[in-house]
Design an enzyme around this catalytic site. Structure first.
Site, PDB file in Angstrom:
ATOM      1  N   ARG A 226       0.883  -1.167   0.000  1.00  0.00           N
ATOM      2  CA  ARG A 226       0.000   0.000   0.000  1.00  0.00           C
ATOM      3  C   ARG A 226       0.919   1.215   0.000  1.00  0.00           C
ATOM      4  NH1 ARG A 226      -3.405  -3.008  -1.355  1.00  0.00           N
ATOM      5  NH2 ARG A 226      -5.381  -3.538  -0.318  1.00  0.00           N
ATOM      6  N   GLU A 255      -5.069   7.078  -4.764  1.00  0.00           N
ATOM      7  CA  GLU A 255      -5.314   6.333  -6.008  1.00  0.00           C
ATOM      8  C   GLU A 255      -6.671   6.729  -6.572  1.00  0.00           C
ATOM      9  OE1 GLU A 255      -4.788   2.137  -5.353  1.00  0.00           O
ATOM     10  OE2 GLU A 255      -2.794   2.395  -4.518  1.00  0.00           O
ATOM     11  N   HIS A 274      -2.255  -0.268  -9.550  1.00  0.00           N
ATOM     12  CA  HIS A 274      -2.767  -1.199  -8.525  1.00  0.00           C
ATOM     13  C   HIS A 274      -3.361  -2.465  -9.169  1.00  0.00           C
ATOM     14  CE1 HIS A 274      -4.448  -1.416  -4.165  1.00  0.00           C
ATOM     15  NE2 HIS A 274      -4.267  -2.630  -4.666  1.00  0.00           N
TER      16      HIS A 274
HETATM   17  N1  LIG Z   1      -0.842  -4.597  -5.202  1.00  0.00           N
HETATM   18  C1  LIG Z   1      -1.749  -5.550  -5.144  1.00  0.00           C
HETATM   19  O1  LIG Z   1      -2.445  -5.838  -6.112  1.00  0.00           O
HETATM   20  C2  LIG Z   1      -1.901  -6.343  -3.860  1.00  0.00           C
HETATM   21  C3  LIG Z   1      -2.549  -7.580  -3.897  1.00  0.00           C
HETATM   22  C4  LIG Z   1      -2.684  -8.290  -2.710  1.00  0.00           C
HETATM   23  C5  LIG Z   1      -2.203  -7.757  -1.521  1.00  0.00           C
HETATM   24  N2  LIG Z   1      -1.609  -6.543  -1.540  1.00  0.00           N
HETATM   25  C6  LIG Z   1      -1.070  -5.975  -0.296  1.00  0.00           C
HETATM   26  O2  LIG Z   1      -0.026  -6.812   0.156  1.00  0.00           O
HETATM   27  C7  LIG Z   1      -0.120  -6.956   1.566  1.00  0.00           C
HETATM   28  C8  LIG Z   1       0.545  -8.248   1.989  1.00  0.00           C
HETATM   29  O3  LIG Z   1      -0.278  -9.328   1.667  1.00  0.00           O
HETATM   30  P1  LIG Z   1      -0.001 -10.833   2.139  1.00  0.00           P
HETATM   31  O4  LIG Z   1      -1.005 -11.672   1.466  1.00  0.00           O
HETATM   32  O5  LIG Z   1       1.411 -11.187   1.979  1.00  0.00           O
HETATM   33  O6  LIG Z   1      -0.239 -10.900   3.681  1.00  0.00           O
HETATM   34  P2  LIG Z   1      -0.850 -10.101   4.873  1.00  0.00           P
HETATM   35  O7  LIG Z   1      -1.562  -8.865   4.484  1.00  0.00           O
HETATM   36  O8  LIG Z   1      -1.635 -11.080   5.641  1.00  0.00           O
HETATM   37  O9  LIG Z   1       0.422  -9.739   5.740  1.00  0.00           O
HETATM   38  C9  LIG Z   1       1.710  -9.520   5.265  1.00  0.00           C
HETATM   39  C10 LIG Z   1       2.695  -9.508   6.413  1.00  0.00           C
HETATM   40  O10 LIG Z   1       2.516  -8.321   7.167  1.00  0.00           O
HETATM   41  C11 LIG Z   1       2.749  -8.622   8.515  1.00  0.00           C
HETATM   42  N3  LIG Z   1       2.179  -7.570   9.351  1.00  0.00           N
HETATM   43  C12 LIG Z   1       0.883  -7.240   9.462  1.00  0.00           C
HETATM   44  N4  LIG Z   1       0.759  -6.201  10.327  1.00  0.00           N
HETATM   45  C13 LIG Z   1       2.019  -5.896  10.742  1.00  0.00           C
HETATM   46  C14 LIG Z   1       2.555  -4.924  11.632  1.00  0.00           C
HETATM   47  N5  LIG Z   1       1.755  -4.070  12.264  1.00  0.00           N
HETATM   48  N6  LIG Z   1       3.886  -4.891  11.812  1.00  0.00           N
HETATM   49  C15 LIG Z   1       4.680  -5.745  11.195  1.00  0.00           C
HETATM   50  N7  LIG Z   1       4.247  -6.696  10.348  1.00  0.00           N
HETATM   51  C16 LIG Z   1       2.921  -6.765  10.128  1.00  0.00           C
HETATM   52  C17 LIG Z   1       2.110  -9.973   8.682  1.00  0.00           C
HETATM   53  O11 LIG Z   1       2.613 -10.594   9.842  1.00  0.00           O
HETATM   54  C18 LIG Z   1       2.561 -10.655   7.412  1.00  0.00           C
HETATM   55  O12 LIG Z   1       3.824 -11.219   7.592  1.00  0.00           O
HETATM   56  C19 LIG Z   1      -1.626  -6.880   1.838  1.00  0.00           C
HETATM   57  O13 LIG Z   1      -1.894  -6.456   3.142  1.00  0.00           O
HETATM   58  C20 LIG Z   1      -2.099  -5.880   0.802  1.00  0.00           C
HETATM   59  O14 LIG Z   1      -2.089  -4.583   1.351  1.00  0.00           O
HETATM   60  C21 LIG Z   1      -1.448  -5.832  -2.674  1.00  0.00           C
HETATM   61  O1  LIG Z   2      -5.178  -6.282  -1.190  1.00  0.00           O
HETATM   62  C1  LIG Z   2      -5.436  -6.777  -2.286  1.00  0.00           C
HETATM   63  O2  LIG Z   2      -5.954  -7.899  -2.440  1.00  0.00           O
HETATM   64  C2  LIG Z   2      -5.119  -5.991  -3.528  1.00  0.00           C
HETATM   65  O3  LIG Z   2      -4.331  -4.879  -3.246  1.00  0.00           O
HETATM   66  C3  LIG Z   2      -6.341  -5.566  -4.187  1.00  0.00           C
HETATM   67  O4  LIG Z   2      -6.992  -4.770  -3.277  1.00  0.00           O
HETATM   68  P1  LIG Z   2      -8.264  -3.983  -3.719  1.00  0.00           P
HETATM   69  O5  LIG Z   2      -9.086  -4.926  -4.515  1.00  0.00           O
HETATM   70  O6  LIG Z   2      -8.822  -3.663  -2.388  1.00  0.00           O
HETATM   71  O7  LIG Z   2      -7.747  -2.833  -4.494  1.00  0.00           O
END
Ligand SMILES: NC(=O)c1ccc[n+]([C@@H]2O[C@H](COP(=O)([O-])OP(=O)(O)OC[C@H]3O[C@@H](n4cnc5c(N)ncnc54)[C@H](O)[C@@H]3O)[C@@H](O)[C@H]2O)c1
Ligand SMILES: O=C(O)[C@H](O)COP(=O)(O)O
Length: 322
Positions: A226, A255, A274
């Site tokens: 994010r 965004e 994104h």
């Molecule tokens: N760009 C995209 O299209 C996209 C898609 C999916 C997810 N994401 C982002 O990626 C992030 C990571 O996703 P994920 O599936 O790997 O797992 P997740 O969101 O469950 O967590 C990722 C990691 O963050 C750690 N974490 C959470 N809160 C924390 C804190 N306060 N301090 C330290 N570490 C902390 C967790 O322990 C875990 O290891 C999501 O939260 C989302 O924001 C982005």
């Molecule tokens: O967290 C996710 O799964 C991706 O960043 C997509 O998030 P959004 O669909 O909320 O944009």
């Protein structure tokens, strides 16, 4: 049995959503809201909320207070930032996400973005289109053998570690609870990585967690988590001053990225709207996760992927907030 009132905040057209939620049959009555006013009007009756995409309509504290019948929130994404987890927990309302559905897609995007930056593919393409043939001065580097730091070690961080490791990179990572081979303190990961990959959840604790000024000179930054996790103003300054070699960003403070954002003027930045997690395969897994969980909820079975401190089964509330 009385159908559950399901309020959908997603931008999917109602007919498409009705089709996807067909397995729920007459166990739900659907309503839709696409702006805050419509959402506020619908919340007093809502029992189940299907969330919006990120940065959209969220169950913040005011929304939770306005929904005394609320029993369950299903977010159709991994990130749950925007929702007030504490307010939902205090109301005993479980919030579930779609954990893991896009791990491969996001990790592949991070790898592709890192390769694009390190091999200077965008600059090469632009130069050739402009009639040039710069064989000596693009400044490409191999990723293999470099130190890749991964911030966050959920499903995406672990998949990133696997992919970059397979390429011959030395991978270290940091996350809140030390675990996994290659764990190192955050300051060390940030200060020593040649490529820093940010894939950590955004929360009050992780906002502004990564300061680009603390990264190694010439390093590359990849952010698919994010925008708020990285200090975006400091990032623009570090790129402008040449402290960083480049950045690939799929996520931003605001965004869509505003037309006058300074990042748009920097050629060392790869910008993406994104979409790191969006592929047909991940979308299929996301739909299965959401529909499966909503079905389990209305059948009063265990809900998967609850991310707040609330029971993993729904219960009717009496409309007084209890
Ligand atoms: N760009 C995209 O299209 C996209 C898609 C999916 C997810 N994401 C982002 O990626 C992030 C990571 O996703 P994920 O599936 O790997 O797992 P997740 O969101 O469950 O967590 C990722 C990691 O963050 C750690 N974490 C959470 N809160 C924390 C804190 N306060 N301090 C330290 N570490 C902390 C967790 O322990 C875990 O290891 C999501 O939260 C989302 O924001 C982005
Ligand atoms: O967290 C996710 O799964 C991706 O960043 C997509 O998030 P959004 O669909 O909320 O944009």
């Amino acid at each position: 049995m009385t159908p559950w009132n399901l309020l959908a905040l997603t931008p999917l057209p109602p007919e498409a959503l009705r089709g996807l939620l067909a397995p729920l049959g007459d166990r739900v009555t659907l309503s839709f809201a696409r702006d805050r006013a419509a959402m506020e009007a619908a919340l007093p009756q809502a029992e189940i909320v299907l969330g919006d995409w990120s940065a959209g309509l969220a169950m913040d504290a005011a929304a939770v207070a306005a929904a005394p019948r609320l029993a369950f929130v299903q977010q159709p994404s991994v990130g749950v930032d925007g929702h007030d987890l504490a307010a939902l927990s205090a109301a005993g309302v479980p919030l579930a996400n779609t954990a893991g559905v896009s791990a491969v897609a996001v990790a592949e995007w991070c790898l592709g973005a890192a390769l694009t930056l390190s091999r200077r593919l965008v600059a090469a393409d632009a130069a050739v289109r402009a009639g040039g043939w710069p064989q000596l001065d693009l400044g490409p580097r191999e990723l293999s053998g470099s130190h890749v730091g991964v911030v966050g070690y959920g499903p995406i961080g672990q998949e990133c570690a696997r992919l970059f490791g397979a390429l011959g990179c030395r991978v270290s990572h940091w996350t809140r609870t030390p675990r996994g081979e290659g764990y190192a303190p955050l300051e060390e990961v940030v200060a020593t990585a040649d490529v820093l990959v940010v894939v950590i959840a955004l929360s009050d604790e992780t906002r502004g967690l990564v300061d680009p000024a603390r990264m190694k000179k010439g390093a590359l930054l990849v952010n698919a988590a994010r925008g708020g996790v990285v200090d975006q103003r400091a990032l623009a300054a570090a790129l402008r001053e040449g402290h960083l070699g480049g950045a690939a960003l799929d996520v931003f403070d605001t965004e869509p990225l505003p037309p006058d954002d300074p990042l748009r003027d920097l050629t060392s930045v790869l910008l993406s709207p994104h979409v790191a997690g969006v592929t047909p395969q991940s979308t299929g897994r996301l739909v299965a996760s959401v529909v499966g969980n909503l079905t389990a909820a209305v059948e009063e079975k265990k809900i998967e992927n609850v991310v707040n401190d609330a029971p993993a089964r729904i219960r009717r509330r009496d409309g007084s907030g209890k």
